[in-house]
Design a protein around this motif. Sequence first.
Motif, PDB file in Angstrom:
ATOM      1  N   PRO A 597      35.293  34.990  46.537  1.00 15.12           N
ATOM      2  CA  PRO A 597      35.088  35.052  48.235  1.00 15.12           C
ATOM      3  C   PRO A 597      36.139  36.005  48.687  1.00 15.12           C
ATOM      4  O   PRO A 597      35.782  36.134  50.035  1.00 15.12           O
ATOM      5  CB  PRO A 597      35.473  33.518  48.086  1.00 15.12           C
ATOM      6  CG  PRO A 597      36.441  33.285  47.308  1.00 15.12           C
ATOM      7  CD  PRO A 597      35.930  34.047  45.944  1.00 15.12           C
ATOM      8  N   MET A 598      36.986  36.457  48.314  1.00 21.88           N
ATOM      9  CA  MET A 598      37.761  37.354  48.713  1.00 21.88           C
ATOM     10  C   MET A 598      38.690  38.379  47.611  1.00 21.88           C
ATOM     11  O   MET A 598      38.650  37.929  46.387  1.00 21.88           O
ATOM     12  CB  MET A 598      39.132  36.785  49.460  1.00 21.88           C
ATOM     13  CG  MET A 598      39.853  35.523  48.550  1.00 21.88           C
ATOM     14  SD  MET A 598      40.849  34.508  49.446  1.00 21.88           S
ATOM     15  CE  MET A 598      41.551  33.559  48.086  1.00 21.88           C
ATOM     16  N   PRO A 599      39.211  39.484  47.732  1.00 19.45           N
ATOM     17  CA  PRO A 599      40.099  40.149  47.077  1.00 19.45           C
ATOM     18  C   PRO A 599      41.518  39.496  46.603  1.00 19.45           C
ATOM     19  O   PRO A 599      41.977  39.015  47.743  1.00 19.45           O
ATOM     20  CB  PRO A 599      40.353  41.661  47.841  1.00 19.45           C
ATOM     21  CG  PRO A 599      40.254  41.380  49.221  1.00 19.45           C
ATOM     22  CD  PRO A 599      39.150  40.123  49.283  1.00 19.45           C
ATOM     23  N   GLY A 600      41.618  39.409  45.629  1.00 15.02           N
ATOM     24  CA  GLY A 600      42.814  38.695  45.130  1.00 15.02           C
ATOM     25  C   GLY A 600      43.225  38.427  43.743  1.00 15.02           C
ATOM     26  O   GLY A 600      42.716  39.586  42.906  1.00 15.02           O
ATOM     27  N   THR A 601      43.999  37.648  43.352  1.00 24.31           N
ATOM     28  CA  THR A 601      44.409  37.595  41.920  1.00 24.31           C
ATOM     29  C   THR A 601      44.140  36.266  41.337  1.00 24.31           C
ATOM     30  O   THR A 601      44.216  35.224  41.895  1.00 24.31           O
ATOM     31  CB  THR A 601      45.896  37.722  41.872  1.00 24.31           C
ATOM     32  OG1 THR A 601      46.463  38.768  42.044  1.00 24.31           O
ATOM     33  CG2 THR A 601      46.503  37.633  40.299  1.00 24.31           C
ATOM     34  N   VAL A 602      43.317  36.265  40.166  1.00 31.48           N
ATOM     35  CA  VAL A 602      42.920  34.931  39.297  1.00 31.48           C
ATOM     36  C   VAL A 602      44.063  34.369  38.851  1.00 31.48           C
ATOM     37  O   VAL A 602      44.985  34.902  38.154  1.00 31.48           O
ATOM     38  CB  VAL A 602      41.900  35.081  38.148  1.00 31.48           C
ATOM     39  CG1 VAL A 602      41.512  33.907  37.497  1.00 31.48           C
ATOM     40  CG2 VAL A 602      40.751  35.861  39.062  1.00 31.48           C
ATOM     41  N   THR A 649      43.076  41.056  38.861  1.00 31.25           N
ATOM     42  CA  THR A 649      43.149  41.336  40.210  1.00 31.25           C
ATOM     43  C   THR A 649      41.541  41.562  40.346  1.00 31.25           C
ATOM     44  O   THR A 649      40.817  42.303  39.454  1.00 31.25           O
ATOM     45  CB  THR A 649      43.606  42.535  40.554  1.00 31.25           C
ATOM     46  OG1 THR A 649      45.138  42.481  40.281  1.00 31.25           O
ATOM     47  CG2 THR A 649      43.216  42.979  42.052  1.00 31.25           C
ATOM     48  N   VAL A 650      41.013  41.010  41.424  1.00 28.86           N
ATOM     49  CA  VAL A 650      39.350  40.919  41.455  1.00 28.86           C
ATOM     50  C   VAL A 650      39.195  41.331  42.862  1.00 28.86           C
ATOM     51  O   VAL A 650      39.972  41.265  43.932  1.00 28.86           O
ATOM     52  CB  VAL A 650      38.814  39.513  41.396  1.00 28.86           C
ATOM     53  CG1 VAL A 650      38.769  39.143  39.966  1.00 28.86           C
ATOM     54  CG2 VAL A 650      39.589  38.633  42.174  1.00 28.86           C
ATOM     55  N   ALA A 651      38.034  42.015  43.105  1.00 27.60           N
ATOM     56  CA  ALA A 651      37.464  42.414  44.279  1.00 27.60           C
ATOM     57  C   ALA A 651      36.473  41.441  45.098  1.00 27.60           C
ATOM     58  O   ALA A 651      35.952  40.501  44.455  1.00 27.60           O
ATOM     59  CB  ALA A 651      36.786  43.979  44.363  1.00 27.60           C
ATOM     60  N   MET A 652      36.337  41.473  46.341  1.00 28.38           N
ATOM     61  CA  MET A 652      35.344  40.728  47.151  1.00 28.38           C
ATOM     62  C   MET A 652      34.261  40.962  46.281  1.00 28.38           C
ATOM     63  O   MET A 652      33.829  41.969  46.093  1.00 28.38           O
ATOM     64  CB  MET A 652      35.477  40.741  48.546  1.00 28.38           C
ATOM     65  CG  MET A 652      34.769  39.809  49.075  1.00 28.38           C
ATOM     66  SD  MET A 652      34.969  39.781  51.054  1.00 28.38           S
ATOM     67  CE  MET A 652      33.999  41.545  51.348  1.00 28.38           C
ATOM     68  N   ASP A 653      33.442  39.703  46.274  1.00 25.66           N
ATOM     69  CA  ASP A 653      32.173  39.668  45.575  1.00 25.66           C
ATOM     70  C   ASP A 653      31.861  39.780  44.294  1.00 25.66           C
ATOM     71  O   ASP A 653      30.869  40.215  43.613  1.00 25.66           O
ATOM     72  CB  ASP A 653      31.187  40.567  46.512  1.00 25.66           C
ATOM     73  CG  ASP A 653      31.046  39.895  47.925  1.00 25.66           C
ATOM     74  OD1 ASP A 653      30.990  38.482  48.146  1.00 25.66           O
ATOM     75  OD2 ASP A 653      30.466  40.694  48.850  1.00 25.66           O
ATOM     76  N   GLN A 654      33.065  40.172  43.626  1.00 24.09           N
ATOM     77  CA  GLN A 654      33.225  40.361  42.313  1.00 24.09           C
ATOM     78  C   GLN A 654      32.615  39.109  41.463  1.00 24.09           C
ATOM     79  O   GLN A 654      33.145  38.175  41.627  1.00 24.09           O
ATOM     80  CB  GLN A 654      34.461  41.013  41.607  1.00 24.09           C
ATOM     81  CG  GLN A 654      34.498  41.120  40.278  1.00 24.09           C
ATOM     82  CD  GLN A 654      35.918  41.772  39.815  1.00 24.09           C
ATOM     83  OE1 GLN A 654      36.624  42.424  40.485  1.00 24.09           O
ATOM     84  NE2 GLN A 654      36.262  41.521  38.474  1.00 24.09           N
ATOM     85  N   ILE A 655      31.840  39.364  40.233  1.00 28.16           N
ATOM     86  CA  ILE A 655      31.281  38.262  39.714  1.00 28.16           C
ATOM     87  C   ILE A 655      32.422  37.983  38.582  1.00 28.16           C
ATOM     88  O   ILE A 655      33.229  38.633  37.805  1.00 28.16           O
ATOM     89  CB  ILE A 655      30.150  38.758  38.754  1.00 28.16           C
ATOM     90  CG1 ILE A 655      28.962  39.194  39.473  1.00 28.16           C
ATOM     91  CG2 ILE A 655      29.725  37.438  37.874  1.00 28.16           C
ATOM     92  CD1 ILE A 655      28.448  38.292  40.720  1.00 28.16           C
ATOM     93  N   LEU A 656      32.709  36.501  38.788  1.00 31.43           N
ATOM     94  CA  LEU A 656      33.615  35.838  37.920  1.00 31.43           C
ATOM     95  C   LEU A 656      33.327  35.097  36.848  1.00 31.43           C
ATOM     96  O   LEU A 656      33.722  34.943  35.464  1.00 31.43           O
ATOM     97  CB  LEU A 656      34.558  34.842  39.003  1.00 31.43           C
ATOM     98  CG  LEU A 656      34.997  35.506  40.190  1.00 31.43           C
ATOM     99  CD1 LEU A 656      35.715  34.477  40.877  1.00 31.43           C
ATOM    100  CD2 LEU A 656      36.034  36.758  39.922  1.00 31.43           C
TER     101      LEU A 656
END
Length: 665
Positions: A597-602, A649-656
């Motif tokens: 839902p947002m750029p961040g870190t898992v 690190t993930v971008a917004m809307d990146q599939i998890l």
Amino acid sequence: MTMFDTVLVANRGEIAVRVIRTLRAMGVRSVAVFSDADRDARHVREADTAVRLGPAPASESYLSVERLLEAARRTGAQAVHPGYGFLAENAAFAQACADAGLAFIGPPASAISLMGDKIRAKETVKAAGVPVVPGAADPELEEAARELGAPVLLKPSAGGGGKGMRLVRDLSTLTEEIAAARREARSSFGDDTLLVERWIDRPRHIEIQVLADAHGNVVHLGERECSLQRRHQKIIEEAPSVLLDEETRAAMGAAAVEAARSCGYVGAGTVEFIVPGVDPSSYYFMEMNTRLQVEHPVTELITGVDLVEWQLRVAAGEPLSFGQSDVRLTGHAIEARICAEDPARGFLPSGGTVLSLREPQGDGVRTDSGLSEGTEVSSLYDPMLSKVIVHAPDRATALRRLRAALADTVTLGVPTNAGFLRRLLAHPDVVAGDLDTGLVEREADGLVPEGVPDEVYAAAALLRQFPPGSGAPAGWTDPFDAGSGWRLGGRPAWTPRPFRVPGQDPVTMRVRGTSAEAELALGESAAEPTAAGVGEISAHHVSVRLDGLTHHFHRADSAEGTWLGRDGDAWHVLDHDPVASALSGAARGGADTLAAPMPGTVTVVKVAVGDEVEAGQSLLVVEAMKMEHVISAPHAGTVTELDVTPGNTVAMDQILAVVTPREES
């Protein structure tokens, strides 16, 4: 007393730039420090010299006492200014500076330690005659809460910022709430000690700025109203408060001075009070912030006192050159905090690269900022990017000027709350000064527009159809290359332009005609066309005509589409390929996919491929800008794909992940 020659600024972003500005004005050499993520940051460029803090994770670099002290030693700094956040209220850091022969530009370690413990702080100021909120602390917590009666507020003793705070209105849940508050406090501060206070409904948050020297002189510089908050975080601050009369202001100021004296305070600090809106004379001490506050500019503007300058002078041993009777409050000042967050997506943290930047200055308007074009806003740090502050002869004028300044603020490339703040400042209760700490939460939904205005899609479509520089050259032009949809023997053909704005459903805008006299229709099927046209178009601006109205936008191009902004709001209009999207969705599970839902870190992954999960079950946690967001299963099913691990690190809307539903669900 001799002023320092060189000062190390142990911080980043807008506060580092702010401190460097005063150092430069005073003729003091400035030293910036930076993490690898901040190598090209504005505070690094504006300082006289800069020191890399090493290869540690960027979020930890500014917390390394050893590296900061080594940077000071290497550059010959005689003093350290901690800014706010990071180590600004860390007693061990203040003591380490003193032990290294450095002046810590802040209070002594003993004052930081005392006021950093909310329980000891309350006991100390209470003994000095300062009124405190009725309450108690461990180990009599539960008994005291029941004696106070609902509602009560549970708070961690070791920290603030809203973390670990829990409002309990039903005492039958008290035991569970205490346990949850302890977990949050332990996780956030490493200390699960709690205190409980009587909750004051619709309270106002008013704080007093104090300034003390090492010679026993203490003054206050009036109050700041900080009641406009969201999730216990201030977003609008002003000075003075419309709630206080001169008598109450003087009494609260005197109480703040006594609170500062009670802990041997030196430097600039803030004493915070909770005030019942129906009875401002019944004010209660909450806590003392032993540092410069984010909202210090509003006090500077109404008093004419540079607080950073006086922090340095006091730390260098100078006595205050003025007394309480010399302090005058002139006019009204209001500050708005610009944060990297997306109001349209529930105020989730945002990020990205600043593609276009415009920050208002002058004529009673001041912007404190760490931004520049090209700045990469990551998920590593606090979401506050800048502050827009105005000063005017009266409150009504200040509100009007700040709304105009926010409308003139442009930060394309990173979603911000500037438009939301502009609308908040126009809310009738805000205009009337009828404030409380819950107002923003109650009214937030009504201050976030639904959907995307048609003119935004129209501007994007016209820019795609008639890009800058696409005007007809001199001489003959092949009509099939004109972009107008011209065809032999009939009306111009429609050109479909599919778009998507993050968080919104895709739309298609159809275009035909010339740039000066185009027609637009929203949707794939037949629709009544609207007369449109492109007016001014440049590298940073575009104006379009729609239904007889002209709309002006700031613009910036990105790899995926176009950023359009006006009046503090911004939209990232992405080119949308419906075929590719459909194929991707089918391949990845369509609605069963879980996206960031947002750029961040898992930070947490609780499942593995093949696991059976229930609807609503917590699967992953994504953290950004000190905020955690739990990713839950949309339905019962099986985890058939998992694309991330802790630390990614993930971008917004990146599939998890993908959760394939059970047949029965």
